[in-house]
Design a protein around this motif. Structure first.
Motif, PDB file in Angstrom:
ATOM      1  N   SER A   1       0.844  -1.197   0.000  1.00  0.00           N
ATOM      2  CA  SER A   1       0.000   0.000   0.000  1.00  0.00           C
ATOM      3  C   SER A   1       0.877   1.245   0.000  1.00  0.00           C
ATOM      4  O   SER A   1       1.902   1.305   0.694  1.00  0.00           O
ATOM      5  CB  SER A   1      -0.920   0.010   1.225  1.00  0.00           C
ATOM      6  OG  SER A   1      -1.809  -1.090   1.202  1.00  0.00           O
ATOM      7  N   PHE A   2       0.477   2.226  -0.784  1.00  0.00           N
ATOM      8  CA  PHE A   2       1.182   3.505  -0.837  1.00  0.00           C
ATOM      9  C   PHE A   2       0.224   4.549  -1.387  1.00  0.00           C
ATOM     10  O   PHE A   2      -0.890   4.225  -1.827  1.00  0.00           O
ATOM     11  CB  PHE A   2       2.457   3.407  -1.681  1.00  0.00           C
ATOM     12  CG  PHE A   2       2.230   2.977  -3.116  1.00  0.00           C
ATOM     13  CD1 PHE A   2       2.154   3.907  -4.150  1.00  0.00           C
ATOM     14  CD2 PHE A   2       2.112   1.625  -3.445  1.00  0.00           C
ATOM     15  CE1 PHE A   2       1.965   3.507  -5.455  1.00  0.00           C
ATOM     16  CE2 PHE A   2       1.916   1.224  -4.758  1.00  0.00           C
ATOM     17  CZ  PHE A   2       1.847   2.159  -5.766  1.00  0.00           C
ATOM     18  N   THR A   3       0.654   5.792  -1.351  1.00  0.00           N
ATOM     19  CA  THR A   3      -0.161   6.880  -1.876  1.00  0.00           C
ATOM     20  C   THR A   3       0.305   7.201  -3.284  1.00  0.00           C
ATOM     21  O   THR A   3       1.483   7.515  -3.503  1.00  0.00           O
ATOM     22  CB  THR A   3      -0.050   8.124  -0.987  1.00  0.00           C
ATOM     23  OG1 THR A   3      -0.508   7.798   0.329  1.00  0.00           O
ATOM     24  CG2 THR A   3      -0.893   9.261  -1.541  1.00  0.00           C
ATOM     25  N   LEU A   4      -0.613   7.122  -4.237  1.00  0.00           N
ATOM     26  CA  LEU A   4      -0.300   7.392  -5.635  1.00  0.00           C
ATOM     27  C   LEU A   4      -1.125   8.581  -6.111  1.00  0.00           C
ATOM     28  O   LEU A   4      -2.363   8.518  -6.122  1.00  0.00           O
ATOM     29  CB  LEU A   4      -0.601   6.164  -6.498  1.00  0.00           C
ATOM     30  CG  LEU A   4      -0.473   6.376  -8.013  1.00  0.00           C
ATOM     31  CD1 LEU A   4       0.966   6.700  -8.404  1.00  0.00           C
ATOM     32  CD2 LEU A   4      -0.965   5.147  -8.780  1.00  0.00           C
ATOM     33  N   ASN A   5      -0.442   9.647  -6.452  1.00  0.00           N
ATOM     34  CA  ASN A   5      -1.119  10.834  -6.995  1.00  0.00           C
ATOM     35  C   ASN A   5      -2.281  11.283  -6.117  1.00  0.00           C
ATOM     36  O   ASN A   5      -3.379  11.613  -6.584  1.00  0.00           O
ATOM     37  CB  ASN A   5      -1.594  10.565  -8.427  1.00  0.00           C
ATOM     38  CG  ASN A   5      -0.433  10.306  -9.371  1.00  0.00           C
ATOM     39  OD1 ASN A   5       0.673  10.797  -9.161  1.00  0.00           O
ATOM     40  ND2 ASN A   5      -0.671   9.516 -10.407  1.00  0.00           N
ATOM     41  N   GLY A   6      -2.035  11.235  -4.822  1.00  0.00           N
ATOM     42  CA  GLY A   6      -2.997  11.767  -3.863  1.00  0.00           C
ATOM     43  C   GLY A   6      -4.033  10.792  -3.362  1.00  0.00           C
ATOM     44  O   GLY A   6      -4.891  11.170  -2.552  1.00  0.00           O
ATOM     45  N   ARG A   7      -4.009   9.536  -3.805  1.00  0.00           N
ATOM     46  CA  ARG A   7      -4.983   8.576  -3.282  1.00  0.00           C
ATOM     47  C   ARG A   7      -4.261   7.305  -2.834  1.00  0.00           C
ATOM     48  O   ARG A   7      -3.235   6.933  -3.383  1.00  0.00           O
ATOM     49  CB  ARG A   7      -6.051   8.248  -4.324  1.00  0.00           C
ATOM     50  CG  ARG A   7      -5.549   7.542  -5.557  1.00  0.00           C
ATOM     51  CD  ARG A   7      -6.649   7.373  -6.600  1.00  0.00           C
ATOM     52  NE  ARG A   7      -6.169   6.663  -7.785  1.00  0.00           N
ATOM     53  CZ  ARG A   7      -6.248   5.352  -7.950  1.00  0.00           C
ATOM     54  NH1 ARG A   7      -6.781   4.602  -6.992  1.00  0.00           N
ATOM     55  NH2 ARG A   7      -5.805   4.779  -9.052  1.00  0.00           N
ATOM     56  N   ARG A   8      -4.838   6.673  -1.859  1.00  0.00           N
ATOM     57  CA  ARG A   8      -4.267   5.457  -1.304  1.00  0.00           C
ATOM     58  C   ARG A   8      -4.569   4.268  -2.217  1.00  0.00           C
ATOM     59  O   ARG A   8      -5.717   4.079  -2.642  1.00  0.00           O
ATOM     60  CB  ARG A   8      -4.870   5.188   0.081  1.00  0.00           C
ATOM     61  CG  ARG A   8      -4.154   4.108   0.884  1.00  0.00           C
ATOM     62  CD  ARG A   8      -2.851   4.621   1.414  1.00  0.00           C
ATOM     63  NE  ARG A   8      -2.268   3.707   2.394  1.00  0.00           N
ATOM     64  CZ  ARG A   8      -1.024   3.791   2.827  1.00  0.00           C
ATOM     65  NH1 ARG A   8      -0.245   4.770   2.384  1.00  0.00           N
ATOM     66  NH2 ARG A   8      -0.549   2.947   3.718  1.00  0.00           N
ATOM     67  N   VAL A   9      -3.541   3.496  -2.567  1.00  0.00           N
ATOM     68  CA  VAL A   9      -3.737   2.327  -3.417  1.00  0.00           C
ATOM     69  C   VAL A   9      -3.043   1.125  -2.774  1.00  0.00           C
ATOM     70  O   VAL A   9      -2.095   1.271  -2.002  1.00  0.00           O
ATOM     71  CB  VAL A   9      -3.172   2.542  -4.836  1.00  0.00           C
ATOM     72  CG1 VAL A   9      -3.899   3.681  -5.547  1.00  0.00           C
ATOM     73  CG2 VAL A   9      -1.676   2.811  -4.803  1.00  0.00           C
TER      74      VAL A   9
END
Length: 893
Positions: free
Chosen positions: A11-19
């Motif tokens: 899990s990480f933050t991609l372009n402002g959203r959690r994925v």
């Protein structure tokens, strides 16, 4: 690359959203972004090498190469790609790069744009040196970096709040019309083949030969078929049509069959189709091959021995080009000065940033093939031949490629991918890794040229004898024409009526050599320019004067026998650099000539079409390929010039839906032939357009013009232009016409006091400038390639195997290696070319290496006869190495 483990979630933050991504631990961040999350702005140019910079993203605000990072390494971190930048940031970045001309093919630019953004964040006012240094991780093969640095400077200014005036123009000939689809390319939104995912697509990977020469006893696919997700293994036995392909000589099998001999390490033995690319590649590696390994033939001299094994049934000599004119023996006997020498040039990797890729999908009773090729109609013809079909069952469509430089003329994986798609009745996508790309596609020919040059007491050339031998590698490609071109250019842009020339193209078990920017002319230039400097030393004049005494002038006869009856500006280019050359302490000079068009008896045809769409827009189709050189843009400018329709109403494409077969996009002919064809199409269009435009009050109002054009929806206008028949090289005719026209140039290299390159000055007769920004970018990119050719670039093969098997080892120059570039554009229009414009894509690097060699001689008194000149102080400063010995047997006789 990374250790294989079971799937786990990251899990990480991609372009402002959690994925959250569930993938194996061997999954790179790049693959996770592209394959799992649909983020395509980071490009895969070399995974897992981490040497091109195309995959750059921000991790916690810092630029990182995503192909080198395991997905698990970004757990809990913030990842930002161009897709996640604000609209204002994206718009400003795109405008800065397009306005500056800092984008050509566009494959490398999204990664560079990310780094430029990060640089401007931490340093709002970077110097040009700081920008170049910050780009060390990035490779661009198109631009020469000058305009990229311009773009970053402009971006920094815009971000500081300075008012930036972005160019607006009518889009006519001579205007700096913005590159077609340039903004999308900068932001990673213009799709390359690797960015396309048709519904239901499956993936194919090749198994290449493990040996340059070996008998293939058996191909055992069973280990591959045991892997989960593998759908099929395809081999030579599955080919229903012809297995051999080739643009001129069909000697290149798309698969090597059991019982046959491999000819190089890029031969395809099998294709594996699987549900995902990772599985396809693993399965391809798992195929078991039983070989009888044989000793490869790796030099032309060895291949020409009478007892040498035959690489092809017809023998190891592909072609011989010869020409004798005048009385060379008598002229040599009477010469006041004679010099002799042997010059050797090296093999070079094209290193286009986008590796080869193809998608084929069933469509009706045929196939739709998305190709990067430099001649999509040739691709269609050859694919159809492999399948045993009429060409009409293949619909080929160009996906503008990420650079080519001649390296995508020959087919790579198109035929095999198409076969897989037809056998499985599913869309199939194949993408080569960088290592596979380097093994498979043809390179620049290494050429040995032995010259004997005679001159009178004033240094005017009286006789030239040339013996040229080129290493063809395993397959013909267009090598016969490259060695023919070397022969035709071996006396350069100079007068000489007594010549004796022989040029051989010889098969070996090295990787094939074929078309690359310059196409034999730059190899020839290195030799003749060096010989001219030796004559100058004997006569006691400088490099400028010896060239002034010998250059071709209107009415003179070129090496091939063609009289140059049309105006050209070679004299003007030489005059333009005289003071700079003579005013520098350490300067070298060279002139260059390069044919425009293939010529030598082959047809030259330009074709284009204009289709009026239902929304009032115009689709302009060409028979030639857009590959970063700007062909679509100049074609649109030609249409705007002829019709007055605003440029924003044109869309450009290259596909086989119209009968536009125009051969390969090669020989610097794309602009000349395409613009001629567009002019013809517009002439027909204008017959119906002019009455409509009479009712348009503001012809620059795109909406108003578009509304008028809707009444012509569905109309199509085909344009064609044919060059007069040209004569074959060596044809026994009184006044042969071997080419449509030529490009001419003079270049000067100036060194610093430590022997490093300070500046390159390039004066070129371009005929007419169609788009200054695009033209400058082409020349700057050529100079970058020419300087690398001179000093550091080399594709090394030993025993038929590749030694320089990654990007860094090939010696390609980065931004911080580049000197100052000065361009001087001379316009001497050619009356047979559209608007007078000559093709300039190749001439830009023809004189570069000899100009550098000339400057180095001025510096240290050493005449250099082999490329690259790694022993020079200029090269050692770049490479950080000790002196490299010159190849044995090369030098002054």
């Amino acid at each position: 690359m990374f250790e294989m483990t079971q799937s786990s979630a990251t899990s990480f933050t991609l372009n402002g959203r959690r994925v959250t991504v569930a993938a194996g631990a061997d999954t790179s961040l790049l693959d996770a972004l592209r394959d799992h999350l649909g983020i395509v702005s980071p490009k895969d140019g070399c995974q897992p090498m981490g040497q091109c910079g195309c995959c750059t993203v921000l991790i916690d605000g810092k630029p990182r190469l995503s192909c080198t990072l395991p997905l698990r390494s970004v757990a809990g971190k913030t990842v930002t790609t161009l897709e996640g930048f604000s609209d204002d940031e994206r718009r400003t970045i795109a405008q800065a790069f397009v306005q500056s001309g800092g984008v050509q093919c566009g494959f490398c630019i999204p990664g560079i744009a990310v780094r430029a953004h990060a640089l401007c964040e931490r340093n709002p006012n970077p110097t040009r040196g700081e920008i170049a240094n910050d780009l060390r991780a990035h490779l661009c093969r198109c631009t020469g970096y000058t305009k990229i640095i311009d773009a970053v400077e402009l971006l920094a200014r815009a971000r500081r709040g300075e008012s930036i005036a972005f160019d607006a123009c009518e889009g006519k000939i001579g205007d700096r019309l913005a590159r077609y689809s340039g903004a999308d390319a900068v932001l990673g939104q213009r799709c390359f083949i690797a960015d396309m995912y048709p519904p239901g697509v499956v993936f194919a990977a090749p198994r290449l030969s493990d040996h340059p020469r070996a008998l293939v006893r058996r191909i055992d696919p069973r280990p591959a078929l045991k892997l989960n997700g593998v759908l099929r293994v395809v081999t030579a036995a599955d080919v229903p049509g012809h297995r051999n392909v080739g643009l001129i000589t069909p000697d290149w099998p798309v698969f090597i069959a059991e019982g046959e001999e491999t000819r190089y390490v890029g031969d395809v033995l099998a294709f594996v189709v699987a549900e995902d690319m990772r599985t396809a590649r693993r399965a391809a590696d798992a195929i078991e091959i039983d070989y009888e390994v044989r000793v490869p033939i790796t030099s032309p001299d060895e291949a020409l021995r009478p007892d040498a094994p035959k690489i092809h049934p017809g023998g190891n000599l592909l072609s011989r080009s010869a020409l004798v004119r005048g009385e060379p023996e008598r002229a040599f006997a009477a010469a006041a000065h004679v010099v002799k020498g042997t010059w050797q040039t090296q093999c070079i990797e094209h290193m286009f940033l986008e590796p080869e890729a193809c998608i084929a999908q069933p469509e009706g009773d045929g196939l739709r093939v998305f190709t990067q090729g430099q001649g999509i109609f040739d691709d269609r013809r050859q694919i159809a031949g492999v399948l045993g079909w009429p060409t009409e069952r293949i619909r080929a469509e160009l996906v503008s490629n990420g650079g080519a430089f001649g390296g995508k003329e020959d087919m790579s994986v198109q035929a095999q991918t198409a076969l897989c798609a037809w056998l499985l009745q599913r869309p199939v996508k194949c993408m080569l890794t960088r290592e596979q790309s380097m093994r498979l596609h043809p390179k620049r020919h290494p050429v040995r040229i032995t010259l004997e040059v005679g001159a009178d007491a004033d240094g005017c050339l009286t006789a030239v004898r040339a013996r040229i031998v080129g290493d063809k590698g395993a397959y013909a490609s267009v090598g016969a024409k490259v060695l023919e071109r070397a022969a035709g250019h071996v006396i350069g842009p100079y007068k000489c009526e007594n010549i004796d020339i022989e040029s051989l193209a010889v098969y070996t078990n090295n990787p094939p050599n074929g078309a690359m920017r310059g196409f034999g002319a730059n190899q020839a230039a290195f030799a003749i320019e060096g010989a001219l400097d030796m004559i100058a030393a004997k006569v006691g004049v400088d490099g400028w004067e010896i060239r002034w005494r010998n250059i071709l002038r209107q009415g003179d006869r070129f090496c091939t026998g063609q009289r140059l009856t049309k105006p050209f500006g070679l004299e003007k280019t030489l005059l333009a650099v005289r003071d700079a050359y003579r005013g520098a302490k350490y300067a070298g000079i060279a002139c260059g000539i390069k044919n425009v068009g293939i010529g030598n008896g082959l047809p030259e045809i330009g074709r284009a079409s204009l289709t009026i769409e239902s929304d009032g827009r115009v689709t302009l189709r060409t028979g030639h390929t857009e590959m970063g050189q700007g062909l679509f843009t100049v074609a649109i400018q030609s249409a705007v010039q002829e019709t007055g329709v605003p440029p924003e109403l044109f869309a450009a494409a290259c596909d086989t839906s119209d009968p536009l077969d125009a051969g390969q996009t090669t020989g610097s002919r794309g602009t000349v032939l395409t613009c001629h064809a567009v002019i013809d199409a517009c002439r027909k269009f204008n017959e119906e357009l002019k009455p409509l435009m009479a009712g348009v009050r503001n012809r620059r109002d795109a909406a108003e013009v578009s509304a008028a054009l809707r009444s012509l929806a569905g109309r199509k206008y085909l344009g064609e232009w044919r060059c007069y028949p040209t004569d074959k090289f060596g044809a026994d005719v009184p006044d042969p016409k071997t080419h449509l026209t030529y490009g001419f140039a003079t270049q000067v290299c100036i060194l610093n006091d430590d022997g490093t390159v300070k500046k390159l000055i390039a004066a070129h007769d371009v005929g007419r400038v169609i788009n200054p920004t695009l033209l400058e970018g082409q020349l700057e990119g050529s100079l970058h390639m020419g300087l690398g050719y001179a000093l550091t670039e080399e594709f090394v093969r030993e025993g038929g195997r590749i030694v320089t098997d990654d990007i860094k080892s090939c010696g390609i120059l980065r931004a911080h290696h580049m000197p100052e570039l000065e361009l001087i554009l001379v316009e001497e229009p050619d009356p047979e070319c559209p608007y007078g414009a000559r093709g300039i894509a190749e001439i830009g690097l023809v004189p570069t290496a000899p100009a550098v060699a000339s400057a180095l001689y001025r510096y240290d008194g050493i005449r250099r006869f082999a490329l690259p000149m790694k022993d020079s102080p200029a090269a050692k400063a770049i490479l950080g190495t000790k002196s490299v010995p010159t190849a044995p047997g090369i030098g002054q006789h």
